[in-house]
Design a protein around this motif. Structure first.
Motif, PDB file in Angstrom:
ATOM      1  N   ILE A  21      26.510  -7.182 -24.615  1.00 25.54           N
ATOM      2  CA  ILE A  21      27.922  -6.826 -24.487  1.00 25.54           C
ATOM      3  C   ILE A  21      28.553  -6.729 -25.870  1.00 25.54           C
ATOM      4  CG2 ILE A  21      30.102  -7.346 -23.352  1.00 25.54           C
ATOM      5  CD1 ILE A  21      28.693  -9.293 -21.573  1.00 25.54           C
ATOM      6  N   GLY A  22      29.383  -5.714 -26.071  1.00 27.82           N
ATOM      7  CA  GLY A  22      30.106  -5.597 -27.332  1.00 27.82           C
ATOM      8  C   GLY A  22      30.868  -4.295 -27.415  1.00 27.82           C
ATOM      9  N   LYS A  23      31.707  -4.184 -28.434  1.00 30.77           N
ATOM     10  CA  LYS A  23      32.415  -2.917 -28.664  1.00 30.77           C
ATOM     11  C   LYS A  23      31.454  -1.853 -29.185  1.00 30.77           C
ATOM     12  CE  LYS A  23      35.696  -4.665 -31.346  1.00 30.77           C
ATOM     13  NZ  LYS A  23      35.590  -6.125 -31.221  1.00 30.77           N
ATOM     14  N   PHE A  24      30.441  -2.273 -29.934  1.00 31.92           N
ATOM     15  CA  PHE A  24      29.435  -1.360 -30.488  1.00 31.92           C
ATOM     16  C   PHE A  24      30.079  -0.219 -31.270  1.00 31.92           C
ATOM     17  CE2 PHE A  24      27.136  -3.168 -26.763  1.00 31.92           C
ATOM     18  CZ  PHE A  24      26.156  -3.843 -27.474  1.00 31.92           C
ATOM     19  N   ASP A  25      31.126  -0.528 -32.032  1.00 32.94           N
ATOM     20  CA  ASP A  25      31.781   0.510 -32.835  1.00 32.94           C
ATOM     21  C   ASP A  25      30.913   0.841 -34.041  1.00 32.94           C
ATOM     22  OD1 ASP A  25      33.625   2.326 -33.758  1.00 32.94           O
ATOM     23  OD2 ASP A  25      34.861   0.818 -34.773  1.00 32.94           O
ATOM     24  N   GLY A  26      30.319   2.018 -34.020  1.00 31.00           N
ATOM     25  CA  GLY A  26      29.413   2.439 -35.076  1.00 31.00           C
ATOM     26  C   GLY A  26      27.950   2.288 -34.720  1.00 31.00           C
ATOM     27  N   VAL A  27      27.648   1.427 -33.736  1.00 29.80           N
ATOM     28  CA  VAL A  27      26.256   1.089 -33.400  1.00 29.80           C
ATOM     29  C   VAL A  27      25.497   0.861 -34.707  1.00 29.80           C
ATOM     30  CG1 VAL A  27      24.280   1.672 -31.935  1.00 29.80           C
ATOM     31  CG2 VAL A  27      26.524   2.589 -31.382  1.00 29.80           C
ATOM     32  N   HIS A  28      26.017  -0.078 -35.511  1.00 30.54           N
ATOM     33  CA  HIS A  28      25.469  -0.329 -36.830  1.00 30.54           C
ATOM     34  C   HIS A  28      24.267  -1.278 -36.774  1.00 30.54           C
ATOM     35  CE1 HIS A  28      27.485  -4.201 -36.672  1.00 30.54           C
ATOM     36  NE2 HIS A  28      28.685  -3.648 -36.657  1.00 30.54           N
ATOM     37  N   ALA A  29      23.770  -1.678 -37.950  1.00 33.52           N
ATOM     38  CA  ALA A  29      22.548  -2.480 -38.021  1.00 33.52           C
ATOM     39  C   ALA A  29      22.667  -3.780 -37.243  1.00 33.52           C
ATOM     40  CB  ALA A  29      22.208  -2.766 -39.490  1.00 33.52           C
ATOM     41  N   GLY A  30      23.846  -4.418 -37.278  1.00 35.41           N
ATOM     42  CA  GLY A  30      24.033  -5.646 -36.522  1.00 35.41           C
ATOM     43  C   GLY A  30      23.939  -5.415 -35.025  1.00 35.41           C
ATOM     44  N   HIS A  31      24.527  -4.330 -34.547  1.00 37.81           N
ATOM     45  CA  HIS A  31      24.440  -3.993 -33.126  1.00 37.81           C
ATOM     46  C   HIS A  31      22.998  -3.698 -32.725  1.00 37.81           C
ATOM     47  CE1 HIS A  31      28.776  -2.401 -33.767  1.00 37.81           C
ATOM     48  NE2 HIS A  31      28.821  -3.650 -33.375  1.00 37.81           N
ATOM     49  N   ARG A  32      22.273  -3.035 -33.608  1.00 39.25           N
ATOM     50  CA  ARG A  32      20.903  -2.659 -33.277  1.00 39.25           C
ATOM     51  C   ARG A  32      19.999  -3.883 -33.152  1.00 39.25           C
ATOM     52  NH1 ARG A  32      20.047   2.963 -33.989  1.00 39.25           N
ATOM     53  NH2 ARG A  32      21.965   3.977 -34.723  1.00 39.25           N
ATOM     54  N   VAL A  33      20.270  -4.910 -33.949  1.00 45.74           N
ATOM     55  CA  VAL A  33      19.516  -6.161 -33.808  1.00 45.74           C
ATOM     56  C   VAL A  33      19.767  -6.766 -32.426  1.00 45.74           C
ATOM     57  CG1 VAL A  33      19.387  -8.559 -34.609  1.00 45.74           C
ATOM     58  CG2 VAL A  33      19.363  -6.680 -36.261  1.00 45.74           C
ATOM     59  N   LEU A  34      21.020  -6.768 -31.982  1.00 48.67           N
ATOM     60  CA  LEU A  34      21.362  -7.285 -30.661  1.00 48.67           C
ATOM     61  C   LEU A  34      20.633  -6.511 -29.570  1.00 48.67           C
ATOM     62  CD1 LEU A  34      23.460  -9.317 -29.278  1.00 48.67           C
ATOM     63  CD2 LEU A  34      24.903  -7.298 -28.982  1.00 48.67           C
ATOM     64  N   GLU A 175      36.757   4.294 -49.047  1.00 49.26           N
ATOM     65  CA  GLU A 175      36.571   4.470 -50.489  1.00 49.26           C
ATOM     66  C   GLU A 175      35.687   5.676 -50.806  1.00 49.26           C
ATOM     67  OE1 GLU A 175      34.793   0.775 -51.434  1.00 49.26           O
ATOM     68  OE2 GLU A 175      36.624  -0.397 -51.141  1.00 49.26           O
ATOM     69  N   GLY A 176      35.161   6.317 -49.773  1.00 48.49           N
ATOM     70  CA  GLY A 176      34.273   7.458 -49.982  1.00 48.49           C
ATOM     71  C   GLY A 176      32.828   7.081 -50.202  1.00 48.49           C
ATOM     72  N   ASP A 177      32.491   5.791 -50.084  1.00 50.00           N
ATOM     73  CA  ASP A 177      31.122   5.347 -50.331  1.00 50.00           C
ATOM     74  C   ASP A 177      30.284   5.511 -49.067  1.00 50.00           C
ATOM     75  OD1 ASP A 177      28.783   4.214 -51.178  1.00 50.00           O
ATOM     76  OD2 ASP A 177      29.636   2.258 -51.731  1.00 50.00           O
ATOM     77  N   VAL A 178      29.992   6.766 -48.743  1.00 51.84           N
ATOM     78  CA  VAL A 178      29.247   7.054 -47.521  1.00 51.84           C
ATOM     79  C   VAL A 178      27.784   6.625 -47.634  1.00 51.84           C
ATOM     80  CG1 VAL A 178      30.778   8.940 -46.854  1.00 51.84           C
ATOM     81  CG2 VAL A 178      28.758   9.442 -48.251  1.00 51.84           C
ATOM     82  N   ALA A 179      27.253   6.549 -48.847  1.00 54.13           N
ATOM     83  CA  ALA A 179      25.851   6.157 -49.026  1.00 54.13           C
ATOM     84  C   ALA A 179      25.640   4.705 -48.607  1.00 54.13           C
ATOM     85  CB  ALA A 179      25.428   6.372 -50.474  1.00 54.13           C
ATOM     86  N   THR A 180      26.503   3.792 -49.087  1.00 54.68           N
ATOM     87  CA  THR A 180      26.369   2.395 -48.705  1.00 54.68           C
ATOM     88  C   THR A 180      26.689   2.208 -47.224  1.00 54.68           C
ATOM     89  OG1 THR A 180      26.966   1.699 -50.938  1.00 54.68           O
ATOM     90  CG2 THR A 180      27.113   0.035 -49.208  1.00 54.68           C
ATOM     91  N   ALA A 181      27.703   2.906 -46.740  1.00 53.46           N
ATOM     92  CA  ALA A 181      28.028   2.836 -45.318  1.00 53.46           C
ATOM     93  C   ALA A 181      26.836   3.255 -44.475  1.00 53.46           C
ATOM     94  CB  ALA A 181      29.236   3.719 -45.008  1.00 53.46           C
ATOM     95  N   GLY A 182      26.129   4.293 -44.923  1.00 53.80           N
ATOM     96  CA  GLY A 182      24.955   4.750 -44.197  1.00 53.80           C
ATOM     97  C   GLY A 182      23.859   3.701 -44.130  1.00 53.80           C
ATOM     98  N   LYS A 183      23.713   2.908 -45.192  1.00 54.17           N
ATOM     99  CA  LYS A 183      22.709   1.847 -45.180  1.00 54.17           C
ATOM    100  C   LYS A 183      23.051   0.789 -44.137  1.00 54.17           C
ATOM    101  CE  LYS A 183      21.516   2.434 -50.062  1.00 54.17           C
ATOM    102  NZ  LYS A 183      21.564   1.840 -51.411  1.00 54.17           N
ATOM    103  N   LEU A 184      24.329   0.460 -44.010  1.00 55.45           N
ATOM    104  CA  LEU A 184      24.734  -0.542 -43.026  1.00 55.45           C
ATOM    105  C   LEU A 184      24.657   0.003 -41.607  1.00 55.45           C
ATOM    106  CD1 LEU A 184      27.836  -2.139 -44.802  1.00 55.45           C
ATOM    107  CD2 LEU A 184      25.425  -2.758 -44.979  1.00 55.45           C
ATOM    108  N   LEU A 185      24.889   1.293 -41.465  1.00 56.48           N
ATOM    109  CA  LEU A 185      24.795   1.917 -40.155  1.00 56.48           C
ATOM    110  C   LEU A 185      23.347   2.151 -39.728  1.00 56.48           C
ATOM    111  CD1 LEU A 185      27.623   4.582 -40.550  1.00 56.48           C
ATOM    112  CD2 LEU A 185      27.608   2.744 -38.858  1.00 56.48           C
ATOM    113  N   GLY A 186      22.466   2.280 -40.712  1.00 60.14           N
ATOM    114  CA  GLY A 186      21.088   2.645 -40.396  1.00 60.14           C
ATOM    115  C   GLY A 186      20.925   4.133 -40.154  1.00 60.14           C
TER     116      GLY A 186
END
Length: 318
Positions: A21-34, A175-186
């Motif tokens: 269960i969760g909001k899963f906003d972004g379905v990021h790396a933390g969500h994927r572990v869950l 901030e426009g840092d899409v590269a780092t954001a992409g790493k956290l999103l997977g």
């Protein structure tokens, strides 16, 4: 993946299930572990189900505090499907759902509809009227009603000493840092929407762009020029993989001409001058930032910079 939009849509013989269960906003790396943990727990034969919402609950409960979502409902369904789970229950978060007590939420959704055997949540999980339910309340109800509760630890960045969260990703995109954001999103961050007619100025300058409707899904990163991809989804629901094109992406209000009132996302597909995407649903993925948005003194200066931008985009994409 099956998508249910109401507990009543779930077949009576659907369970047993392992529910995340969760909001899963972004379905990021933390969500994927869950979700991966849920898949492991379900290895003995249960179905894996994500229970989530069609909007951030704060949009109803405290709209003045509600942040912009990283993804829309269509994107969320697509990203959850890519994790390999069996089903998603996408609940409409309205007054009726918000008014359920923790017990009513558990009995109606987790037990009666899904036949939950195990329920996985994050440590900050809250549910039920007024947010009165937490993991401890969920455990008590699970002991009584016959399911186990696992609280999955946060995923943390060692270098930044910070938990991976939608809030952090939103800050990076701002901030426009899409590269780092992409790493956290997977994955590369993206927006999704329909290609509409614009002012056709890009075509006049030799760089025809696909302009996305302002009614798009996904968090728009900071103004600037980006290297990325445009994916023509092909199907009307946006869930069928389509053709991927390398693209130079512009975000902003076109300060050189100062005649665009709302921020726009537009993508120039490299080396394509006759591509007709009007009316198509497309996904625009942001890989790296090339530069910020600036106003140029005249068309020649703008075109020269666009040529340099395209060259840099080529060097940044594989």
């Amino acid at each position: 993946m099956i998508v249910f939009r109401d507990p009543a849509d779930v077949p009576a013989d659907f369970g047993p299930s392992v529910v995340a269960i969760g909001k899963f906003d972004g379905v990021h790396a933390g969500h994927r572990v869950l979700l991966e943990r849920a898949r492991v727990d379900a290895a003995a034969g249960a179905k894996v189900v994500a229970v989530t919402f069609d909007r951030n609950p704060l949009a109803l409960l405290r709209p003045e505090l509600c942040p912009a979502s990283l993804i829309g409902a269509t994107q969320k369904i697509q990203l959850l499907a890519e994790t390999g789970i069996d089903a998603t229950l996408l609940l409409r978060f309205d007054e009726a759902l918000a008014s359920l007590t923790p017990r009513e939420f558990v009995e109606r959704i987790l037990v009666a509809a899904l036949g939950a055997r195990t329920v996985l949540v994050g440590g900050d999980f809250r549910f039920g009227r007024g947010g009165s339910g937490n993991p401890d309340v969920l455990r008590e109800l699970g002991d009584e009603l016959g399911f186990r509760v696992d609280v999955v630890d946060d995923v943390r960045s060692i270098d930044a000493d910070r938990r991976v969260s939608s809030t952090w990703i939103r800050e990076l995109l701002g901030e426009g840092d899409v590269a780092t954001a992409g790493k956290l999103l997977g994955r590369a961050h993206s927006v999704w929407g329909e290609v509409v007619h614009g002012l056709r100025r890009g075509r006049e300058l030799g760089f025809p762009t696909a302009n996305l409707s302002t009614e798009l899904e996904g968090f728009i990163p900071a103004d600037g020029v980006y290297a990325g991809w445009l994916i023509d989804e092909g199907s009307s629901d946006g869930l069928r993989p389509g053709i991927r094109y390398p693209a130079a992406i512009s975000v902003g209000t076109n300060p050189t001409f100062d005649d665009v009132e709302q921020r726009q996302v537009e993508a120039y597909v490299l080396d394509e001058t006759d591509l007709d995407l009007y009316g198509h649903r497309v996904e625009v993925q942001f890989v790296a930032r090339v530069r910020g948005m600036v106003a140029f003194e005249g068309v020649d200066a703008l075109v020269g910079q666009m040529e340099r931008d395209v060259a840099q985009v080529r060097s940044l994409l594989p």
